[in-house]
Design an enzyme around this catalytic site. Structure first.
Site, short mmCIF file in Angstrom:
data_model
loop_
_atom_site.label_atom_id
_atom_site.label_comp_id
_atom_site.label_asym_id
_atom_site.label_seq_id
_atom_site.Cartn_x
_atom_site.Cartn_y
_atom_site.Cartn_z
N GLY A 86 0.78 -1.23 0.00
CA GLY A 86 0.00 0.00 0.00
C GLY A 86 0.81 1.28 0.00
N ASN A 145 -5.57 2.72 -13.04
CA ASN A 145 -4.60 1.74 -12.55
C ASN A 145 -3.20 2.34 -12.65
OD1 ASN A 145 -3.56 -0.90 -11.82
ND2 ASN A 145 -2.98 -1.15 -13.98
N HIS A 184 0.60 1.18 -13.26
CA HIS A 184 1.37 0.02 -13.73
C HIS A 184 2.85 0.40 -13.73
CE1 HIS A 184 2.14 -3.74 -15.74
NE2 HIS A 184 2.99 -3.08 -16.50
C1 GAR Z 1 3.27 -1.19 -7.44
O1 GAR Z 1 4.58 -1.22 -7.95
C2 GAR Z 1 2.28 -1.18 -8.59
O2 GAR Z 1 2.70 -0.42 -9.68
C3 GAR Z 1 2.21 -2.64 -8.93
O3 GAR Z 1 2.19 -3.28 -7.67
C4 GAR Z 1 2.94 -2.51 -6.73
C5 GAR Z 1 2.11 -2.28 -5.49
O4 GAR Z 1 2.85 -1.67 -4.48
N1 GAR Z 1 1.05 -2.94 -9.73
C6 GAR Z 1 1.06 -3.81 -10.72
O5 GAR Z 1 2.03 -4.48 -11.03
C7 GAR Z 1 -0.26 -3.92 -11.51
N2 GAR Z 1 -0.07 -4.62 -12.73
P1 GAR Z 1 2.12 -0.94 -3.24
O6 GAR Z 1 1.14 -1.94 -2.63
O7 GAR Z 1 3.24 -0.63 -2.28
O8 GAR Z 1 1.43 0.30 -3.72
#
Ligand code: GAR
Length: 208
Positions: free
Chosen positions: A12, A108, A110
């Site tokens: 998060g 979203n 990415h």
């Molecule tokens: C982030 O790096 C986000 O860009 C990625 O998951 C991570 C979540 O981190 N999302 C994806 O790969 C979606 N395809 P967080 O929970 O610390 O925000």
């Protein structure tokens, strides 16, 4: 006031960037109404609770099949009366019924420059592993609207990040978060909250 649902699966840090940007006034005219996780152990839920924001877990494990899980997720979003759904590290594919209920109202983040290193199977650390394996010298992050494809919706903002020769998937993930994700996700939300974004034939125009 734009009412936001943030959907999360893990740490998060992007949720935290949104909450901090609201608190510091970098995002105006918006509030996070609810945080939903598919994972009961997501630290993101704790971050929401610390901020006194409704935090709920809707896990596929609570339901007999995928359809019922999707229905519960949609019902919760509709019941919360949110105007925008933000996928902040939400590792569940959004079903067509939810896309139809929120047209150009789901965004979203990415961790690559779409259309590189995106689509089915490209999430989290895998994205950075693929970028390093291909030997690209620049990567970054993209905020886009969500349509019925995987990472195919209209692109709102992108930010490039240089890859260093000694980067590992983990160091690159951190660098893309710090230098790109935590900046462009709050920025995109602020633009949407202040009516600065239009989408025409799948192309986003920012009227800043
Ligand atoms: C982030 O790096 C986000 O860009 C990625 O998951 C991570 C979540 O981190 N999302 C994806 O790969 C979606 N395809 P967080 O929970 O610390 O925000």
């Amino acid at each position: 006031m734009l009412k936001i649902a943030v959907l999360v699966s893990g740490g998060g840090t992007n949720l935290q960037a949104i909450l901090d940007a609201i608190d510091s006034g970098k995002i105006t005219n918006a509030e996070v109404k609810i945080v939903i996780s598919n994972n009961p152990n997501a630290y993101a839920l704790k971050r929401a609770e610390n901020h006194e924001i409704e935090a709920v877990c809707i896990s596929p494990k609570q339901f007999g099949n995928r359809e019922e899980f999707h229905k519960a997720l949609l019902e919760k979003l509709l019941e919360s009366k949110v105007d925008l759904v933000v996928l902040a590290g939400f590792l569940v594919a959004i079903p067509p019924a939810i896309v139809d209920a929120f047209p150009n109202k789901i965004i979203n983040i990415h961790p690559s420059l779409i259309p590189s290193f995106c689509g089915v199977g490209y999430y989290g650390l895998h994205v950075h592993e693929a970028a390093l394996k291909r030997g690209v010298k620049v990567t970054g992050a993209t905020v886009h609207f969500v349509d019925k494809g995987t990472d195919t919706g209209p692109i709102i903002l992108q930010k490039a990040v240089k890859i260093e020769p000694d980067d590992t998937p983990e160091s690159l993930q951190r660098s893309v978060m710090e230098k790109a994700e935590w900046k462009i996700l709050p920025k995109a939300i602020n633009l949407i909250a202040n009516d600065k974004i239009t989408v025409t034939d799948g192309i986003v125009t920012v009227n800043d």
